[in-house]
Design a protein around this motif. Sequence first.
Motif, PDB file in Angstrom:
ATOM      1  N   GLU A  45     -12.291 -57.547  -7.354  1.00 24.93           N
ATOM      2  CA  GLU A  45     -12.167 -57.860  -8.782  1.00 24.93           C
ATOM      3  C   GLU A  45     -10.720 -57.737  -9.242  1.00 24.93           C
ATOM      4  OE1 GLU A  45     -14.880 -56.003 -11.497  1.00 24.93           O
ATOM      5  OE2 GLU A  45     -16.555 -56.219 -10.083  1.00 24.93           O
ATOM      6  N   ARG A  46     -10.058 -56.700  -8.792  1.00 24.98           N
ATOM      7  CA  ARG A  46      -8.654 -56.510  -9.175  1.00 24.98           C
ATOM      8  C   ARG A  46      -7.775 -57.580  -8.534  1.00 24.98           C
ATOM      9  NH1 ARG A  46      -6.477 -50.610  -8.690  1.00 24.98           N
ATOM     10  NH2 ARG A  46      -4.905 -51.535 -10.047  1.00 24.98           N
ATOM     11  N   LEU A  47      -7.995 -57.851  -7.247  1.00 18.13           N
ATOM     12  CA  LEU A  47      -7.191 -58.846  -6.546  1.00 18.13           C
ATOM     13  C   LEU A  47      -7.329 -60.212  -7.211  1.00 18.13           C
ATOM     14  CD1 LEU A  47      -5.335 -59.380  -4.100  1.00 18.13           C
ATOM     15  CD2 LEU A  47      -7.403 -59.877  -2.781  1.00 18.13           C
ATOM     16  N   ALA A  48      -8.534 -60.561  -7.625  1.00 20.29           N
ATOM     17  CA  ALA A  48      -8.759 -61.852  -8.282  1.00 20.29           C
ATOM     18  C   ALA A  48      -7.945 -61.974  -9.570  1.00 20.29           C
ATOM     19  CB  ALA A  48     -10.245 -62.052  -8.574  1.00 20.29           C
ATOM     20  N   ARG A  49      -7.690 -60.856 -10.242  1.00 21.80           N
ATOM     21  CA  ARG A  49      -6.925 -60.896 -11.501  1.00 21.80           C
ATOM     22  C   ARG A  49      -5.448 -61.201 -11.280  1.00 21.80           C
ATOM     23  NH1 ARG A  49     -10.270 -56.294 -13.353  1.00 21.80           N
ATOM     24  NH2 ARG A  49      -8.660 -54.862 -12.652  1.00 21.80           N
ATOM     25  N   TRP A  50      -4.877 -60.743 -10.148  1.00 24.75           N
ATOM     26  CA  TRP A  50      -3.428 -60.893  -9.998  1.00 24.75           C
ATOM     27  C   TRP A  50      -2.998 -61.857  -8.898  1.00 24.75           C
ATOM     28  CZ3 TRP A  50      -0.837 -59.607  -5.524  1.00 24.75           C
ATOM     29  CH2 TRP A  50      -1.440 -58.696  -4.650  1.00 24.75           C
ATOM     30  N   TRP A  51      -3.891 -62.308  -8.054  1.00 23.79           N
ATOM     31  CA  TRP A  51      -3.503 -63.143  -6.920  1.00 23.79           C
ATOM     32  C   TRP A  51      -3.078 -64.535  -7.384  1.00 23.79           C
ATOM     33  CZ3 TRP A  51      -2.446 -61.599  -2.214  1.00 23.79           C
ATOM     34  CH2 TRP A  51      -2.261 -62.555  -1.219  1.00 23.79           C
ATOM     35  N   GLY A  52      -1.910 -64.943  -6.948  1.00 21.23           N
ATOM     36  CA  GLY A  52      -1.435 -66.296  -7.224  1.00 21.23           C
ATOM     37  C   GLY A  52      -0.345 -66.326  -8.271  1.00 21.23           C
ATOM     38  N   PRO A  53       0.250 -67.511  -8.442  1.00 20.71           N
ATOM     39  CA  PRO A  53       1.337 -67.642  -9.412  1.00 20.71           C
ATOM     40  C   PRO A  53       0.822 -67.610 -10.849  1.00 20.71           C
ATOM     41  CG  PRO A  53       0.992 -69.718  -8.219  1.00 20.71           C
ATOM     42  CD  PRO A  53       0.033 -68.710  -7.657  1.00 20.71           C
ATOM     43  N   ASN A  54       1.746 -67.526 -11.773  1.00 20.82           N
ATOM     44  CA  ASN A  54       1.410 -67.495 -13.193  1.00 20.82           C
ATOM     45  C   ASN A  54       0.528 -68.674 -13.577  1.00 20.82           C
ATOM     46  OD1 ASN A  54       2.976 -65.211 -13.493  1.00 20.82           O
ATOM     47  ND2 ASN A  54       4.740 -66.312 -14.305  1.00 20.82           N
ATOM     48  N   GLY A  55      -0.462 -68.388 -14.414  1.00 24.62           N
ATOM     49  CA  GLY A  55      -1.332 -69.430 -14.933  1.00 24.62           C
ATOM     50  C   GLY A  55      -2.533 -69.743 -14.050  1.00 24.62           C
ATOM     51  N   PHE A  56      -2.594 -69.179 -12.841  1.00 21.04           N
ATOM     52  CA  PHE A  56      -3.713 -69.436 -11.934  1.00 21.04           C
ATOM     53  C   PHE A  56      -4.789 -68.368 -12.106  1.00 21.04           C
ATOM     54  CE2 PHE A  56      -0.744 -72.241 -10.069  1.00 21.04           C
ATOM     55  CZ  PHE A  56      -1.423 -73.100  -9.236  1.00 21.04           C
ATOM     56  N   SER A  57      -6.029 -68.766 -11.863  1.00 21.23           N
ATOM     57  CA  SER A  57      -7.139 -67.819 -11.804  1.00 21.23           C
ATOM     58  C   SER A  57      -7.844 -68.029 -10.465  1.00 21.23           C
ATOM     59  CB  SER A  57      -8.102 -68.034 -12.978  1.00 21.23           C
ATOM     60  OG  SER A  57      -8.653 -69.339 -12.936  1.00 21.23           O
ATOM     61  N   ASN A  58      -8.764 -67.144 -10.149  1.00 19.60           N
ATOM     62  CA  ASN A  58      -9.427 -67.174  -8.846  1.00 19.60           C
ATOM     63  C   ASN A  58     -10.930 -67.004  -8.983  1.00 19.60           C
ATOM     64  OD1 ASN A  58      -7.055 -67.027  -6.868  1.00 19.60           O
ATOM     65  ND2 ASN A  58      -6.613 -65.354  -8.282  1.00 19.60           N
ATOM     66  N   ARG A  59     -11.643 -67.674  -8.109  1.00 17.38           N
ATOM     67  CA  ARG A  59     -13.086 -67.506  -7.976  1.00 17.38           C
ATOM     68  C   ARG A  59     -13.338 -67.158  -6.510  1.00 17.38           C
ATOM     69  NH1 ARG A  59     -14.497 -72.105  -9.983  1.00 17.38           N
ATOM     70  NH2 ARG A  59     -14.595 -73.207  -7.989  1.00 17.38           N
ATOM     71  N   PHE A  60     -13.723 -65.917  -6.247  1.00 15.58           N
ATOM     72  CA  PHE A  60     -13.966 -65.461  -4.876  1.00 15.58           C
ATOM     73  C   PHE A  60     -15.427 -65.736  -4.509  1.00 15.58           C
ATOM     74  CE2 PHE A  60     -10.539 -61.864  -4.484  1.00 15.58           C
ATOM     75  CZ  PHE A  60      -9.563 -62.753  -4.880  1.00 15.58           C
ATOM     76  N   GLU A  61     -15.619 -66.431  -3.394  1.00 16.23           N
ATOM     77  CA  GLU A  61     -16.968 -66.661  -2.888  1.00 16.23           C
ATOM     78  C   GLU A  61     -17.343 -65.616  -1.836  1.00 16.23           C
ATOM     79  OE1 GLU A  61     -14.876 -69.886  -2.794  1.00 16.23           O
ATOM     80  OE2 GLU A  61     -15.465 -69.937  -4.889  1.00 16.23           O
ATOM     81  N   ALA A 115       1.765 -56.158 -13.329  1.00 21.36           N
ATOM     82  CA  ALA A 115       0.944 -56.094 -14.541  1.00 21.36           C
ATOM     83  C   ALA A 115      -0.407 -55.439 -14.243  1.00 21.36           C
ATOM     84  CB  ALA A 115       0.743 -57.493 -15.118  1.00 21.36           C
ATOM     85  N   GLU A 116      -0.997 -55.764 -13.086  1.00 19.27           N
ATOM     86  CA  GLU A 116      -2.283 -55.161 -12.704  1.00 19.27           C
ATOM     87  C   GLU A 116      -2.146 -53.652 -12.548  1.00 19.27           C
ATOM     88  OE1 GLU A 116      -6.169 -54.467 -11.698  1.00 19.27           O
ATOM     89  OE2 GLU A 116      -5.328 -56.284 -12.574  1.00 19.27           O
ATOM     90  N   LEU A 117      -0.987 -53.219 -12.085  1.00 20.21           N
ATOM     91  CA  LEU A 117      -0.730 -51.783 -11.930  1.00 20.21           C
ATOM     92  C   LEU A 117      -0.380 -51.123 -13.261  1.00 20.21           C
ATOM     93  CD1 LEU A 117       1.324 -51.962  -8.617  1.00 20.21           C
ATOM     94  CD2 LEU A 117      -0.984 -51.007  -8.883  1.00 20.21           C
ATOM     95  N   GLY A 118      -0.340 -51.917 -14.329  1.00 23.03           N
ATOM     96  CA  GLY A 118      -0.049 -51.389 -15.659  1.00 23.03           C
ATOM     97  C   GLY A 118       1.431 -51.153 -15.884  1.00 23.03           C
ATOM     98  N   LEU A 119       2.288 -51.852 -15.120  1.00 25.81           N
ATOM     99  CA  LEU A 119       3.717 -51.598 -15.181  1.00 25.81           C
ATOM    100  C   LEU A 119       4.476 -52.633 -15.990  1.00 25.81           C
ATOM    101  CD1 LEU A 119       4.091 -50.711 -11.413  1.00 25.81           C
ATOM    102  CD2 LEU A 119       3.837 -49.125 -13.331  1.00 25.81           C
ATOM    103  N   ASP A 120       3.901 -53.811 -16.169  1.00 24.01           N
ATOM    104  CA  ASP A 120       4.610 -54.874 -16.884  1.00 24.01           C
ATOM    105  C   ASP A 120       3.569 -55.744 -17.561  1.00 24.01           C
ATOM    106  OD1 ASP A 120       6.944 -57.506 -15.932  1.00 24.01           O
ATOM    107  OD2 ASP A 120       6.091 -56.964 -17.851  1.00 24.01           O
ATOM    108  N   LYS A 121       3.431 -55.591 -18.841  1.00 27.80           N
ATOM    109  CA  LYS A 121       2.399 -56.324 -19.572  1.00 27.80           C
ATOM    110  C   LYS A 121       2.776 -57.775 -19.821  1.00 27.80           C
ATOM    111  CE  LYS A 121      -0.069 -52.643 -19.914  1.00 27.80           C
ATOM    112  NZ  LYS A 121      -1.071 -52.409 -18.932  1.00 27.80           N
TER     113      LYS A 121
END
Length: 144
Positions: free
Chosen positions: A25-41, A135-141
């Motif tokens: 769940e966390r990896l899906a939030r931050w993986w990839g370049p800006n503006g991308f989202s993920n759907r893990f199967e 950002a996921e680590l709470g370091l850069d919003k």
Amino acid sequence: MAPFSTTRHFPSTPADVFASIKDGERLARWWGPNGFSNRFEVFEFQPGGRWIFTMIGPDGTAYPNESVFAHIEADRQVVIQHICPPLFELTITLEPENDGTRLDWVQAFSDPSVARAVAHIVEPANEENLDRLSAELGLDKRAG
């Protein structure tokens, strides 16, 4: 062509950084370049485990991905083999460093001509990926 490589210091422990990789769940939030989202199967975070997912670009384009976790050493290293084109291996290494963690991100493409062709995309995208991890680590919003 040499692999694409970047290093980033995070004021978080290696265990905290690793936790943001091993949790789907966390990896899906931050993986990839800006503006991308993920759907893990499929997300089998274990050596030899499969990772099948779709990255969705800002314009809605779907990019299917399939990888294998080739090596996992808790709080230390993850090696991901991207087994659909373009073929590459990504090694993420975590080292304790000065009240935090040095993350080394090394992406090696199987075909040097492919690496040259995608360099203009991969180099900034890898930096954006690590901004999103921050950002996921709470370091850069601001990242994301």
